[in-house]
Design an enzyme around this catalytic site. Structure first.
Site, PDB file in Angstrom:
ATOM      1  CG  HIS A  16      -4.416  -8.955   5.993  1.00  0.00           C
ATOM      2  ND1 HIS A  16      -3.756 -10.235   7.582  1.00  0.00           N
ATOM      3  CD2 HIS A  16      -3.613  -8.015   6.232  1.00  0.00           C
ATOM      4  CE1 HIS A  16      -2.431  -9.651   7.291  1.00  0.00           C
ATOM      5  NE2 HIS A  16      -2.876  -8.191   6.955  1.00  0.00           N
ATOM      6  CG  ASP A 116      -4.991 -12.271   9.648  1.00  0.00           C
ATOM      7  OD1 ASP A 116      -4.167 -11.838  10.610  1.00  0.00           O
ATOM      8  OD2 ASP A 116      -5.051 -12.293   8.347  1.00  0.00           O
ATOM      9  CD  GLN A 348      -0.756  -4.224  -7.936  1.00  0.00           C
ATOM     10  OE1 GLN A 348      -0.214  -3.063  -7.043  1.00  0.00           O
ATOM     11  NE2 GLN A 348      -0.371  -5.578  -6.945  1.00  0.00           N
ATOM     12  CG  HIS A 363       4.004  -1.751  -1.147  1.00  0.00           C
ATOM     13  ND1 HIS A 363       3.306  -2.979  -2.297  1.00  0.00           N
ATOM     14  CD2 HIS A 363       3.675  -3.117  -0.206  1.00  0.00           C
ATOM     15  CE1 HIS A 363       2.411  -3.163  -1.788  1.00  0.00           C
ATOM     16  NE2 HIS A 363       2.267  -3.254  -0.397  1.00  0.00           N
ATOM     17  CD1 TRP A 366       2.639 -14.201   0.629  1.00  0.00           C
ATOM     18  CD2 TRP A 366       4.573 -13.683   0.329  1.00  0.00           C
ATOM     19  NE1 TRP A 366       3.922 -14.796  -0.158  1.00  0.00           N
ATOM     20  CE2 TRP A 366       4.169 -15.141  -0.065  1.00  0.00           C
ATOM     21  CE3 TRP A 366       6.289 -13.044  -0.014  1.00  0.00           C
ATOM     22  CZ2 TRP A 366       5.607 -15.472  -0.275  1.00  0.00           C
ATOM     23  CZ3 TRP A 366       7.438 -13.733  -0.532  1.00  0.00           C
ATOM     24  CH2 TRP A 366       6.335 -14.779  -1.046  1.00  0.00           C
ATOM     25  CG  ASN A 367      -2.069 -10.090  -0.860  1.00  0.00           C
ATOM     26  OD1 ASN A 367      -1.446 -11.436  -0.678  1.00  0.00           O
ATOM     27  ND2 ASN A 367      -2.713  -9.509  -0.588  1.00  0.00           N
ATOM     28  CD  GLU A 371      -2.125  -9.232  -7.418  1.00  0.00           C
ATOM     29  OE1 GLU A 371      -2.793  -9.603  -6.207  1.00  0.00           O
ATOM     30  OE2 GLU A 371      -1.574  -8.213  -7.603  1.00  0.00           O
ATOM     31  CB  ALA A 386       4.699  -5.000   7.733  1.00  0.00           C
ATOM     32  CD  GLU A 387       5.055  -9.094   5.144  1.00  0.00           C
ATOM     33  OE1 GLU A 387       5.066  -9.587   4.285  1.00  0.00           O
ATOM     34  OE2 GLU A 387       4.645  -7.786   5.478  1.00  0.00           O
ATOM     35  CD  GLN A 388       5.492  -3.409   2.988  1.00  0.00           C
ATOM     36  OE1 GLN A 388       6.109  -2.794   2.782  1.00  0.00           O
ATOM     37  NE2 GLN A 388       4.490  -3.617   3.227  1.00  0.00           N
TER      38      GLN A 388
END
Length: 478
Positions: A16, A116, A348, A363, A366-367, A371, A386-388
């Site tokens: 974050h 955030d 990464q 997974h 969002w990042n 990418e 989470a929201e994955q």
């Protein structure tokens, strides 16, 4: 020319923080009137944050970082309780900034808080100082729309989202072009303990002056258009916000980085599948063995970021194995020595940007999705929490340039007593689909990759939205 100070309050945790710092840099690059103070909450088990801030302090002369005192909450209480304990420290630091501004005519005026999306309780502090709050959402616009949808469903129609847990229902919501299977709802919406905080978060979003989202119009046009009815604060898609300078990767030793690069240099173009499950992603021994068998059976070259799970019931970041042979099938390393490489935590950005990497088992954080789009590397979706699951749905169903390992796979945060095992056969199938992706999907991803870059250029959609945001923040200071 009136100078303006923004106070940024990121959620604890390196992923974050990195995204939030990149937003700050974008704002500073565009307007020399701005300066930014970060108020940093830290977690006892998160050693990366301090290293990351140290690496930035020397290079970002209009950003300063103030570390707040640690008020560790009870073990295993959710993030919101930690953030709540920090309100008084935030108030103290902001009072100092305001006093400084009032005593010196050259000091910038406090223009607002950028919070955030976990830090909505800090809106109260901003209100005390009479300045606006803006939310920074580190995930996509579809998630924002879903959160507003679930909140309205609850408050207006008295529908409890936890009833959808393990349901086969499909939900039609304005932010998505296709009905969403209930099994892809975010973990917080399906959990009775977390749902109240999830709903309160959405209610508080509605109190803000604007919501900054790490996305771009071309990627999420349907979701972004769904906010144009005036029922929500203005939404500013200013992404993709990526840490392309590799700040914070300094914990990956240079020798290890060189070793990974050398190995990738020796592989054919687009031949390697990269497996990584984010800073919090790890699996137990049984699942690790199935992944290993699936990789071996697929016959594809691989680079696998394999990490040791945190102790059960403890909030700790997974660590690297000292000896991976302890968890891998017997003889696996010898049999795959010519085609595979196992690493711990890796750089990464360096890996995804390498021309030998042709697929990414992810997974769906969002990042990682942004990418993969930026570098044009297709994803095989294996969401964890989470929201994955929603992100996996986006790339597979809505955008059509990902493949599925298991879109509705789910693990609860830090409390994994019963891990669902995905078989080697399912993993092998997913990797084969990924590495033999059809031309149409490859072209679609390539086009989106180009659009992601153009969005940030002068005249691009995100560049334009950022200009509107700065106008709102700075030009309206009394």
């Amino acid at each position: 020319m009136k100078k303006a100070e923004l106070v940024f309050i990121p959620a604890p945790g390196i992923s974050h923080l990195m995204s939030t710092v990149e937003v700050a840099k974008l704002l500073l690059d565009r307007d020399e009137r701005l300066s930014i103070t970060f108020l940093i909450m830290s977690l006892s088990y998160d050693s990366k944050t301090a290293c990351y801030i140290d690496s930035l302090s020397a290079t970002c002369n209009r950003i300063r970082f103030i570390k707040l005192p640690e008020d560790e909450p009870e073990p295993n209480t959710f993030l919101f309780s930690l953030i709540g304990t920090q309100k008084r420290h935030v108030k103290e630091e902001v009072s100092k900034l305001v006093s400084q501004s009032e005593s010196s005519p050259d000091s910038p005026t406090l223009a607002g808080f950028v919070l955030d999306f976990f830090c909505t309780s800090m809106i109260d502090v901003a209100n005390e100082f009479g300045v606006p709050s803006y939310i920074f959402l580190t995930t996509g616009a579809a998630y924002l729309g879903l959160q507003f949808y679930i909140q309205a469903l609850h408050d207006e129609q008295r529908v409890d989202a936890t009833q959808f847990k393990d349901s086969n229902a499909e939900l039609v919501m304005p932010c998505l072009a296709y009905p969403l299977p209930a099994k892809a709802l975010p973990s917080a919406a399906l959990n009775k303990e977390w749902l109240p905080a999830f709903l309160d978060q959405a209610r508080r979003f509605r109190e803000t002056k604007g919501i900054i989202v790490n996305t771009f119009e071309e990627l999420e046009s349907h979701a972004i258009n769904s906010f144009s009815n005036g029922n929500t604060p203005p939404v500013y898609p200013v992404g993709p916000i990526l840490n392309l300078n590799r700040d914070g990767d300094h914990d990956v030793e240079s020798d290890k980085r060189k070793d990974i690069k050398q190995w990738l240099d020796d592989q054919p173009l687009s031949s390697v599948v990269y497996l990584c499950f984010g800073s919090m992603g790890s699996f137990g021994v049984d699942q690790v063995k199935e992944i290993a068998c699936g990789l071996e059976q697929s016959g594809h070259r691989f680079l696998w970021s394999l990490r040791k799970p945190q102790p059960k019931g403890k909030m700790e970041i997974p660590s690297d194995y000292t000896n991976t042979q302890d968890v891998l099938p017997e003889g696996f390393l010898d049999r795959t020595a010519q085609i595979g490489k196992i690493i711990g935590w890796g750089p990464q950005i360096d890996i995804l940007s390498h021309p030998s990497v042709g697929g990414f088992v992810s997974h769906c954080g969002w990042n990682s999705i942004l990418e993969s789009i930026w570098f044009g590397v297709p994803i095989a979706a294996w969401p964890l929490q989470a929201e994955q699951q929603l992100n996996a749905f986006k790339i597979i169903v809505e955008l059509g340039f990902g493949v599925e390992i298991k879109m509705d796979y789910r693990r609860e945060f830090f409390y994994d007593d019963n891990e669902n095992i995905i078989s080697a056969g399912e993993i092998e199938r997913g990797i084969r689909c990924l590495m033999e992706l059809g031309r149409e999907k490859v072209e679609r991803l390539k086009e989106m990759s180009e659009k992601s870059r153009k969005a940030l250029m002068e005249g691009g959609s995100s560049y334009t939205w950022l200009g509107q945001l700065i106008h709102e923040m700075v030009d309206n200071i009394p």
